[in-house]
Design a protein around this motif. Structure first.
Motif, PDB file in Angstrom:
ATOM      1  N   ARG A   1       0.831  -1.207   0.000  1.00  0.00           N
ATOM      2  CA  ARG A   1       0.000   0.000   0.000  1.00  0.00           C
ATOM      3  C   ARG A   1       0.866   1.257   0.000  1.00  0.00           C
ATOM      4  NH1 ARG A   1      -3.988   1.311   4.990  1.00  0.00           N
ATOM      5  NH2 ARG A   1      -1.976   1.732   5.959  1.00  0.00           N
ATOM      6  N   ALA A   2       1.965   1.219   0.746  1.00  0.00           N
ATOM      7  CA  ALA A   2       2.849   2.380   0.823  1.00  0.00           C
ATOM      8  C   ALA A   2       3.501   2.688  -0.519  1.00  0.00           C
ATOM      9  CB  ALA A   2       3.919   2.152   1.886  1.00  0.00           C
ATOM     10  N   ASN A   3       3.721   1.661  -1.332  1.00  0.00           N
ATOM     11  CA  ASN A   3       4.353   1.877  -2.637  1.00  0.00           C
ATOM     12  C   ASN A   3       3.500   2.733  -3.563  1.00  0.00           C
ATOM     13  OD1 ASN A   3       6.734   0.525  -2.127  1.00  0.00           O
ATOM     14  ND2 ASN A   3       5.973  -1.437  -2.857  1.00  0.00           N
ATOM     15  N   ASP A   4       2.186   2.767  -3.307  1.00  0.00           N
ATOM     16  CA  ASP A   4       1.288   3.579  -4.135  1.00  0.00           C
ATOM     17  C   ASP A   4       1.167   5.009  -3.611  1.00  0.00           C
ATOM     18  OD1 ASP A   4       0.804   1.440  -5.773  1.00  0.00           O
ATOM     19  OD2 ASP A   4      -1.042   0.835  -4.769  1.00  0.00           O
ATOM     20  N   ALA A   5       1.781   5.278  -2.466  1.00  0.00           N
ATOM     21  CA  ALA A   5       1.675   6.609  -1.853  1.00  0.00           C
ATOM     22  C   ALA A   5       2.888   7.463  -2.216  1.00  0.00           C
ATOM     23  CB  ALA A   5       1.546   6.469  -0.336  1.00  0.00           C
ATOM     24  N   GLU A   6       2.844   8.709  -1.796  1.00  0.00           N
ATOM     25  CA  GLU A   6       3.937   9.641  -2.060  1.00  0.00           C
ATOM     26  C   GLU A   6       4.278  10.423  -0.802  1.00  0.00           C
ATOM     27  OE1 GLU A   6       5.648   9.823  -4.767  1.00  0.00           O
ATOM     28  OE2 GLU A   6       4.421   8.487  -6.019  1.00  0.00           O
ATOM     29  N   GLY A   7       5.515  10.898  -0.727  1.00  0.00           N
ATOM     30  CA  GLY A   7       5.942  11.806   0.327  1.00  0.00           C
ATOM     31  C   GLY A   7       5.794  11.254   1.729  1.00  0.00           C
ATOM     32  N   ALA A   8       5.222  12.101   2.609  1.00  0.00           N
ATOM     33  CA  ALA A   8       5.089  11.742   4.018  1.00  0.00           C
ATOM     34  C   ALA A   8       4.187  10.530   4.210  1.00  0.00           C
ATOM     35  CB  ALA A   8       4.542  12.931   4.810  1.00  0.00           C
ATOM     36  N   GLU A   9       3.161  10.399   3.360  1.00  0.00           N
ATOM     37  CA  GLU A   9       2.251   9.250   3.468  1.00  0.00           C
ATOM     38  C   GLU A   9       2.994   7.952   3.155  1.00  0.00           C
ATOM     39  OE1 GLU A   9      -1.996   7.672   1.585  1.00  0.00           O
ATOM     40  OE2 GLU A   9      -1.259   9.698   1.135  1.00  0.00           O
ATOM     41  N   LYS A  10       3.892   8.011   2.198  1.00  0.00           N
ATOM     42  CA  LYS A  10       4.683   6.831   1.850  1.00  0.00           C
ATOM     43  C   LYS A  10       5.604   6.441   3.004  1.00  0.00           C
ATOM     44  CE  LYS A  10       7.853   5.172  -1.768  1.00  0.00           C
ATOM     45  NZ  LYS A  10       6.948   4.309  -2.505  1.00  0.00           N
ATOM     46  N   ALA A  11       6.259   7.438   3.601  1.00  0.00           N
ATOM     47  CA  ALA A  11       7.152   7.169   4.727  1.00  0.00           C
ATOM     48  C   ALA A  11       6.380   6.585   5.902  1.00  0.00           C
ATOM     49  CB  ALA A  11       7.870   8.449   5.148  1.00  0.00           C
ATOM     50  N   GLN A  12       5.175   7.146   6.135  1.00  0.00           N
ATOM     51  CA  GLN A  12       4.353   6.642   7.240  1.00  0.00           C
ATOM     52  C   GLN A  12       3.945   5.189   7.002  1.00  0.00           C
ATOM     53  OE1 GLN A  12       3.425   8.396  10.179  1.00  0.00           O
ATOM     54  NE2 GLN A  12       3.031   6.259  10.661  1.00  0.00           N
ATOM     55  N   GLY A  13       3.573   4.866   5.769  1.00  0.00           N
ATOM     56  CA  GLY A  13       3.176   3.498   5.448  1.00  0.00           C
ATOM     57  C   GLY A  13       4.322   2.518   5.592  1.00  0.00           C
TER      58      GLY A  13
END
Length: 325
Positions: free
Chosen positions: A205-217
């Motif tokens: 799921r994190a791979n589909d996110a960007e920036g801070a959201e990706k780091a959080q995932g």
């Protein structure tokens, strides 16, 4: 309830299944050829372990394609527990699935399951087999509906929640898959493999996110992998996930605007870069140790999947190449 009722009727044959099938054949030969007919069989002074072995051998024989031995095991279980036993009915259905010649034959098995459920909706082993069969036939949406009905009636059924999570993951529905796996862990909080599985879904799921959201995932995934190896110190899959997630997280934490450690919510605060680097080093050391000991054929270190060992070696080699550059 065993996990086997939601597994495919046929699959590749791992070494453990092959060895169990061979040992099982010898076990069958060693047993008495006479069994009291049902219901007199209930009066026999026999251990429960014996019939669990019969079931395990039955399943191993199906996985290895030894349908003749599987049929003999099933006959023994029918003689012991009767044709109307829920578990026996499910195992007979599993045998019919494994020996079905084509989709039409599988469709007939599905019709039998449907009729059983109409007659008695409380027969959970059959409802589980029906869900597994729907999925194996490619009817994923129908399998999701069937599993959703199961968890609605039995919300503490970790097996059904786990299978439902896998179906959602196949559909690419990460949020629903995460929810289902969290339900699994409410029932089995010490299941290290499920913590790692949740970590894998969070990582995807994190791979589909960007920036801070990706780091959080990625940080959430890392914490799940940490918990899995905390519960099982030599769990290769957990260390693999820990290595992979920390590899992706370290560069993100080096960005000046990252908020590592500044959130008041400890569950959502990003870890420090130093902490993640230490965890990355730990994962590297443990994966290397597992690979070395497995290759050395040391006792208690020979149960790892060959595919997982190859993947771990490739990850470490790739990491070494990056450092060399």
């Amino acid at each position: 309830m065993s996990l086997t009722l939601l597994q495919p009727a046929t699959s590749t044959s791992p070494p453990s299944a092959i060895s169990l099938s061979r040992a099982g054949t010898n076990f069958i030969k060693s047993q008495s050829t006479y069994t009291l007919p049902w219901p007199l069989s209930l009066l026999a002074n026999e251990s429960q372990e014996k019939w669990q072995i019969y079931e395990n051998v039955f399943l191993a024989c199906l996985r290895t394609g030894d349908h003749q031995s599987a049929s003999r095991c099933l006959e023994k279980l029918v003689d012991r527990f009767g044709k109307s036993n829920e578990r026996v009915i499910a195992l007979r259905g599993l045998f019919q699935e494994a020996t079905a010649a084509d989709d039409a034959a599988l469709g007939e098995v599905l019709k039998q399951y449907d009729q059983f459920i109409v007659d008695d909706p409380t027969v959970f082993p059959i409802r589980k087999r029906r869900a597994a069969l729907l999925r194996s036939m490619g009817k994923l949406n129908e399998a999701v509906v069937a599993l959703t009905e199961l968890v609605d009636v039995s919300p503490t059924d970790a097996e059904s929640w786990a299978e439902l999570a896998d179906c959602y993951l196949t559909k690419g529905s990460f949020e629903q898959a995460v929810f289902c796996l969290e339900e699994v862990l409410l029932v089995t909080p010490n299941a290290w493999n499920m913590h790692a599985r949740l970590g894998e879904v969070l990582f995807l799921r994190a791979n589909d996110a960007e920036g801070a959201e990706k780091a959080q995932g990625l940080a959430e995934a890392m914490r799940r992998f940490c918990r899995s190896v905390e519960l099982c110190d030599d769990y290769l899959r957990g260390y693999y996930g820990l290595k992979l997630s920390t590899n992706r997280l370290i560069p993100l934490l080096s960005i000046p605007n990252s908020k590592s450690g500044k959130s008041t919510d400890t569950a959502s605060a990003l870890p420090s870069q130093a902490t993640v680097q230490k965890l990355n080093q730990l994962a590297t050391l443990k994966l290397g140790d597992i690979l070395r000991r497995s290759k050395g054929d040391q006792k208690t270190w020979d149960g790892y999947s060959e595919a997982e060992l190859i993947a771990a070696k490739e990850l470490l080699d790739r990491d070494s190449d990056d450092v060399a550059r």
